[in-house]
Design a protein around this motif. Structure first.
Motif, PDB file in Angstrom:
ATOM      1  N   ILE A   1      45.987 -30.038  54.413  1.00 42.45           N
ATOM      2  CA  ILE A   1      44.629 -29.500  54.345  1.00 42.45           C
ATOM      3  C   ILE A   1      43.808 -30.016  55.529  1.00 42.45           C
ATOM      4  O   ILE A   1      43.083 -29.245  56.175  1.00 42.45           O
ATOM      5  CB  ILE A   1      43.973 -29.891  53.004  1.00 42.45           C
ATOM      6  CG1 ILE A   1      44.763 -29.288  51.851  1.00 42.45           C
ATOM      7  CG2 ILE A   1      42.517 -29.463  52.947  1.00 42.45           C
ATOM      8  CD1 ILE A   1      44.426 -29.869  50.504  1.00 42.45           C
ATOM      9  N   LEU A   2      43.951 -31.304  55.819  1.00 44.55           N
ATOM     10  CA  LEU A   2      43.233 -31.865  56.958  1.00 44.55           C
ATOM     11  C   LEU A   2      43.720 -31.274  58.275  1.00 44.55           C
ATOM     12  O   LEU A   2      42.928 -31.037  59.190  1.00 44.55           O
ATOM     13  CB  LEU A   2      43.383 -33.386  56.969  1.00 44.55           C
ATOM     14  CG  LEU A   2      42.739 -34.139  55.818  1.00 44.55           C
ATOM     15  CD1 LEU A   2      43.058 -35.619  55.902  1.00 44.55           C
ATOM     16  CD2 LEU A   2      41.246 -33.915  55.826  1.00 44.55           C
ATOM     17  N   TYR A   3      45.024 -31.005  58.375  1.00 46.96           N
ATOM     18  CA  TYR A   3      45.565 -30.435  59.609  1.00 46.96           C
ATOM     19  C   TYR A   3      45.085 -28.999  59.808  1.00 46.96           C
ATOM     20  O   TYR A   3      44.767 -28.601  60.933  1.00 46.96           O
ATOM     21  CB  TYR A   3      47.093 -30.503  59.610  1.00 46.96           C
ATOM     22  CG  TYR A   3      47.676 -30.164  60.960  1.00 46.96           C
ATOM     23  CD1 TYR A   3      47.493 -31.032  62.026  1.00 46.96           C
ATOM     24  CD2 TYR A   3      48.381 -28.991  61.170  1.00 46.96           C
ATOM     25  CE1 TYR A   3      48.005 -30.732  63.272  1.00 46.96           C
ATOM     26  CE2 TYR A   3      48.894 -28.686  62.408  1.00 46.96           C
ATOM     27  CZ  TYR A   3      48.700 -29.565  63.462  1.00 46.96           C
ATOM     28  OH  TYR A   3      49.186 -29.265  64.696  1.00 46.96           O
TER      29      TYR A   3
ATOM     30  N   ALA B   1      57.351 -35.051  50.428  1.00 45.52           N
ATOM     31  CA  ALA B   1      57.670 -36.476  50.585  1.00 45.52           C
ATOM     32  C   ALA B   1      56.862 -37.314  49.599  1.00 45.52           C
ATOM     33  O   ALA B   1      57.373 -38.275  49.024  1.00 45.52           O
ATOM     34  CB  ALA B   1      57.400 -36.915  52.017  1.00 45.52           C
ATOM     35  N   GLY B   2      55.605 -36.935  49.382  1.00 44.49           N
ATOM     36  CA  GLY B   2      54.788 -37.631  48.388  1.00 44.49           C
ATOM     37  C   GLY B   2      55.350 -37.474  46.990  1.00 44.49           C
ATOM     38  O   GLY B   2      55.336 -38.412  46.192  1.00 44.49           O
TER      39      GLY B   2
ATOM     40  N   MET C   1      54.173 -26.760  60.218  1.00 49.71           N
ATOM     41  CA  MET C   1      55.325 -26.754  59.300  1.00 49.71           C
ATOM     42  C   MET C   1      55.697 -28.176  58.889  1.00 49.71           C
ATOM     43  O   MET C   1      55.995 -28.429  57.715  1.00 49.71           O
ATOM     44  CB  MET C   1      56.512 -26.060  59.965  1.00 49.71           C
ATOM     45  CG  MET C   1      56.335 -24.569  60.080  1.00 49.71           C
ATOM     46  SD  MET C   1      57.565 -23.725  61.086  1.00 49.71           S
ATOM     47  CE  MET C   1      59.089 -24.421  60.558  1.00 49.71           C
ATOM     48  N   SER C   2      55.666 -29.093  59.836  1.00 50.91           N
ATOM     49  CA  SER C   2      55.994 -30.480  59.491  1.00 50.91           C
ATOM     50  C   SER C   2      54.914 -31.101  58.603  1.00 50.91           C
ATOM     51  O   SER C   2      55.224 -31.924  57.736  1.00 50.91           O
ATOM     52  CB  SER C   2      56.202 -31.313  60.747  1.00 50.91           C
ATOM     53  OG  SER C   2      55.007 -31.390  61.482  1.00 50.91           O
TER      54      SER C   2
ATOM     55  N   THR D   1      49.271 -18.208  69.417  1.00 45.69           N
ATOM     56  CA  THR D   1      49.343 -18.521  70.843  1.00 45.69           C
ATOM     57  C   THR D   1      50.067 -19.832  71.124  1.00 45.69           C
ATOM     58  O   THR D   1      50.624 -19.994  72.211  1.00 45.69           O
ATOM     59  CB  THR D   1      47.932 -18.588  71.464  1.00 45.69           C
ATOM     60  OG1 THR D   1      47.159 -19.541  70.759  1.00 45.69           O
ATOM     61  CG2 THR D   1      47.262 -17.236  71.412  1.00 45.69           C
ATOM     62  N   ASN D   2      50.090 -20.760  70.185  1.00 48.28           N
ATOM     63  CA  ASN D   2      50.700 -22.079  70.411  1.00 48.28           C
ATOM     64  C   ASN D   2      51.875 -22.282  69.464  1.00 48.28           C
ATOM     65  O   ASN D   2      51.686 -22.447  68.255  1.00 48.28           O
ATOM     66  CB  ASN D   2      49.677 -23.196  70.199  1.00 48.28           C
ATOM     67  CG  ASN D   2      48.508 -23.104  71.145  1.00 48.28           C
ATOM     68  OD1 ASN D   2      48.660 -22.646  72.265  1.00 48.28           O
ATOM     69  ND2 ASN D   2      47.341 -23.523  70.687  1.00 48.28           N
ATOM     70  N   VAL D   3      53.070 -22.306  70.016  1.00 48.36           N
ATOM     71  CA  VAL D   3      54.270 -22.513  69.194  1.00 48.36           C
ATOM     72  C   VAL D   3      54.320 -23.948  68.675  1.00 48.36           C
ATOM     73  O   VAL D   3      54.729 -24.193  67.537  1.00 48.36           O
ATOM     74  CB  VAL D   3      55.538 -22.177  70.005  1.00 48.36           C
ATOM     75  CG1 VAL D   3      56.787 -22.457  69.205  1.00 48.36           C
ATOM     76  CG2 VAL D   3      55.508 -20.746  70.473  1.00 48.36           C
ATOM     77  N   SER D   4      53.892 -24.895  69.479  1.00 52.48           N
ATOM     78  CA  SER D   4      53.922 -26.295  69.047  1.00 52.48           C
ATOM     79  C   SER D   4      52.989 -26.531  67.861  1.00 52.48           C
ATOM     80  O   SER D   4      53.258 -27.377  67.005  1.00 52.48           O
ATOM     81  CB  SER D   4      53.556 -27.226  70.201  1.00 52.48           C
ATOM     82  OG  SER D   4      52.248 -26.967  70.638  1.00 52.48           O
TER      83      SER D   4
END
Length: 93
Positions: A22-24, A62-63, A54-55, A45-48
């Motif tokens: 959510i923060l991202y 993980a939580g 996604m990460s 426009t930005n693949v990165s």
């Protein structure tokens, strides 16, 4: 470290992992607005940025894994050391 402090720390980490996507997304929205782009335009426009999103979306899983392991350890008596010392790949006797 006492059991109460470790419990607080584990729950704090779990909360951080859950709210990280959510923060991202909020960060991406603010960055897009600064560049004059919407969120979807920023992602196309930005693949990165897509890979980073996604990460970040994997972090709640993980939580969940940490929470399930914590609940498993919390049910057994005097097994607090297993939470951060024992590898999940080790065989138990």
């Amino acid at each position: 470290m006492t059991r109460k402090n470790l419990s607080r720390m584990v729950h704090f980490v779990i909360i951080l992992l859950v709210i990280a996507p959510i923060l991202y997304v909020a960060l991406l929205t603010f960055q897009g607005n600064a560049q004059g782009l919407g969120l979807l335009e920023n992602l196309t426009t930005n693949v990165s940025t897509v890979i980073s999103l996604m990460s970040a979306c994997i972090l709640p899983f993980a939580g969940f894994l940490i929470k399930s392991k914590w609940d498993q350890i919390d049910q057994t008596q005097d097994s607090l050391g297993q939470f951060y010392l024992k590898s999940p790949l080790e065989k138990t006797v």
